[in-house]
Design a protein around this motif. Sequence first.
Motif, mmCIF file in Angstrom:
data_model
loop_
_atom_site.group_PDB
_atom_site.id
_atom_site.type_symbol
_atom_site.label_atom_id
_atom_site.label_comp_id
_atom_site.label_asym_id
_atom_site.label_seq_id
_atom_site.Cartn_x
_atom_site.Cartn_y
_atom_site.Cartn_z
ATOM 1 N N THR A 13 3.061 68.194 -86.088
ATOM 2 C CA THR A 13 3.324 67.582 -87.395
ATOM 3 C C THR A 13 2.039 66.952 -87.916
ATOM 4 O OG1 THR A 13 5.530 67.004 -86.605
ATOM 5 C CG2 THR A 13 4.801 65.936 -88.611
ATOM 6 N N SER A 14 1.780 67.099 -89.192
ATOM 7 C CA SER A 14 0.598 66.487 -89.793
ATOM 8 C C SER A 14 0.756 64.972 -89.885
ATOM 9 C CB SER A 14 0.372 67.038 -91.200
ATOM 10 O OG SER A 14 0.037 68.394 -91.140
ATOM 11 N N ALA A 15 -0.317 64.266 -89.612
ATOM 12 C CA ALA A 15 -0.332 62.810 -89.739
ATOM 13 C C ALA A 15 -0.573 62.438 -91.199
ATOM 14 C CB ALA A 15 -1.420 62.217 -88.865
ATOM 15 N N VAL A 16 0.031 61.347 -91.633
ATOM 16 C CA VAL A 16 -0.170 60.836 -92.994
ATOM 17 C C VAL A 16 -0.881 59.482 -92.981
ATOM 18 C CG1 VAL A 16 1.791 62.080 -93.968
ATOM 19 C CG2 VAL A 16 2.116 59.757 -93.075
ATOM 20 N N ALA A 17 -1.057 58.905 -91.784
ATOM 21 C CA ALA A 17 -1.712 57.596 -91.656
ATOM 22 C C ALA A 17 -2.272 57.472 -90.244
ATOM 23 C CB ALA A 17 -0.718 56.467 -91.932
ATOM 24 N N VAL A 18 -3.022 56.395 -90.030
ATOM 25 C CA VAL A 18 -3.572 56.070 -88.725
ATOM 26 C C VAL A 18 -3.085 54.680 -88.356
ATOM 27 C CG1 VAL A 18 -5.699 55.665 -87.432
ATOM 28 C CG2 VAL A 18 -5.601 57.510 -89.101
ATOM 29 N N CYS A 19 -2.572 54.527 -87.139
ATOM 30 C CA CYS A 19 -2.084 53.224 -86.672
ATOM 31 C C CYS A 19 -3.241 52.231 -86.618
ATOM 32 C CB CYS A 19 -1.451 53.375 -85.295
ATOM 33 S SG CYS A 19 -0.891 51.802 -84.582
ATOM 34 N N ILE A 20 -3.026 51.045 -87.173
ATOM 35 C CA ILE A 20 -4.074 50.031 -87.222
ATOM 36 C C ILE A 20 -4.361 49.443 -85.839
ATOM 37 C CG2 ILE A 20 -2.567 48.079 -87.733
ATOM 38 C CD1 ILE A 20 -4.834 47.276 -89.774
ATOM 39 N N ALA A 24 -3.984 56.000 -83.497
ATOM 40 C CA ALA A 24 -3.392 57.331 -83.360
ATOM 41 C C ALA A 24 -2.933 57.826 -84.725
ATOM 42 C CB ALA A 24 -2.197 57.285 -82.404
ATOM 43 N N GLY A 25 -2.977 59.144 -84.933
ATOM 44 C CA GLY A 25 -2.423 59.735 -86.143
ATOM 45 C C GLY A 25 -0.910 59.575 -86.136
ATOM 46 N N VAL A 26 -0.314 59.294 -87.293
ATOM 47 C CA VAL A 26 1.120 59.016 -87.383
ATOM 48 C C VAL A 26 1.729 59.808 -88.536
ATOM 49 C CG1 VAL A 26 2.863 57.193 -87.537
ATOM 50 C CG2 VAL A 26 0.611 56.662 -86.624
ATOM 51 N N CYS A 27 2.871 60.460 -88.274
ATOM 52 C CA CYS A 27 3.609 61.192 -89.308
ATOM 53 C C CYS A 27 4.619 60.243 -89.964
ATOM 54 C CB CYS A 27 4.335 62.388 -88.688
ATOM 55 S SG CYS A 27 5.759 61.934 -87.671
ATOM 56 N N PRO A 28 5.263 60.660 -91.058
ATOM 57 C CA PRO A 28 6.238 59.782 -91.721
ATOM 58 C C PRO A 28 7.398 59.343 -90.812
ATOM 59 C CG PRO A 28 5.646 61.566 -93.183
ATOM 60 C CD PRO A 28 5.015 61.876 -91.847
ATOM 61 N N TYR A 57 1.611 51.073 -88.771
ATOM 62 C CA TYR A 57 1.781 51.046 -87.324
ATOM 63 C C TYR A 57 2.523 52.291 -86.848
ATOM 64 C CZ TYR A 57 0.738 46.053 -87.623
ATOM 65 O OH TYR A 57 0.147 44.852 -87.856
ATOM 66 N N CYS A 58 2.197 52.761 -85.649
ATOM 67 C CA CYS A 58 2.988 53.814 -85.019
ATOM 68 C C CYS A 58 4.216 53.157 -84.393
ATOM 69 C CB CYS A 58 2.157 54.552 -83.953
ATOM 70 S SG CYS A 58 1.792 53.572 -82.475
ATOM 71 N N SER A 59 5.171 53.948 -83.944
ATOM 72 C CA SER A 59 6.412 53.412 -83.359
ATOM 73 C C SER A 59 6.150 52.554 -82.135
ATOM 74 C CB SER A 59 7.351 54.563 -82.977
ATOM 75 O OG SER A 59 7.718 55.285 -84.105
ATOM 76 N N VAL A 60 5.223 52.983 -81.284
ATOM 77 C CA VAL A 60 4.943 52.268 -80.036
ATOM 78 C C VAL A 60 4.330 50.895 -80.320
ATOM 79 C CG1 VAL A 60 3.573 52.321 -77.906
ATOM 80 C CG2 VAL A 60 4.695 54.401 -78.728
ATOM 81 N N CYS A 61 3.312 50.851 -81.158
ATOM 82 C CA CYS A 61 2.668 49.566 -81.475
ATOM 83 C C CYS A 61 3.611 48.651 -82.253
ATOM 84 C CB CYS A 61 1.378 49.798 -82.243
ATOM 85 S SG CYS A 61 0.090 50.567 -81.231
ATOM 86 N N HIS A 62 4.399 49.215 -83.156
ATOM 87 C CA HIS A 62 5.352 48.410 -83.920
ATOM 88 C C HIS A 62 6.362 47.745 -82.983
ATOM 89 C CE1 HIS A 62 8.942 47.749 -86.496
ATOM 90 N NE2 HIS A 62 8.012 47.279 -87.306
#
Length: 76
Positions: A13-20, A24-28, A57-62
């Motif tokens: 899946t294409s990433a739309v953002a980067v976790c702060i 890591a690249g993050v998809c919607p 944020y990605c799911s893990v960091c959030h």
Amino acid sequence: MRCYDCYREGIETSAVAVCIECHAGVCPRHLHPESEPVRRSTSTGRVWSARESRRMYCSVCHASLQQDDPADPGGM
């Protein structure tokens, strides 16, 4: 760039953002955007702007940050 969490699931899946936090690249699907006040000097003695910015944020960091949130005594 591809979403790292999807990659670990075997999905491309294409990433739309980067976790702060972890960068890591993050998809919607795995994205957790949050708003925060802008901190900058706008006049003498004033540090907070009336505008807000975004943090991604990605799911893990959030999830990790939610556990450490002192404003939330229940951990979620």
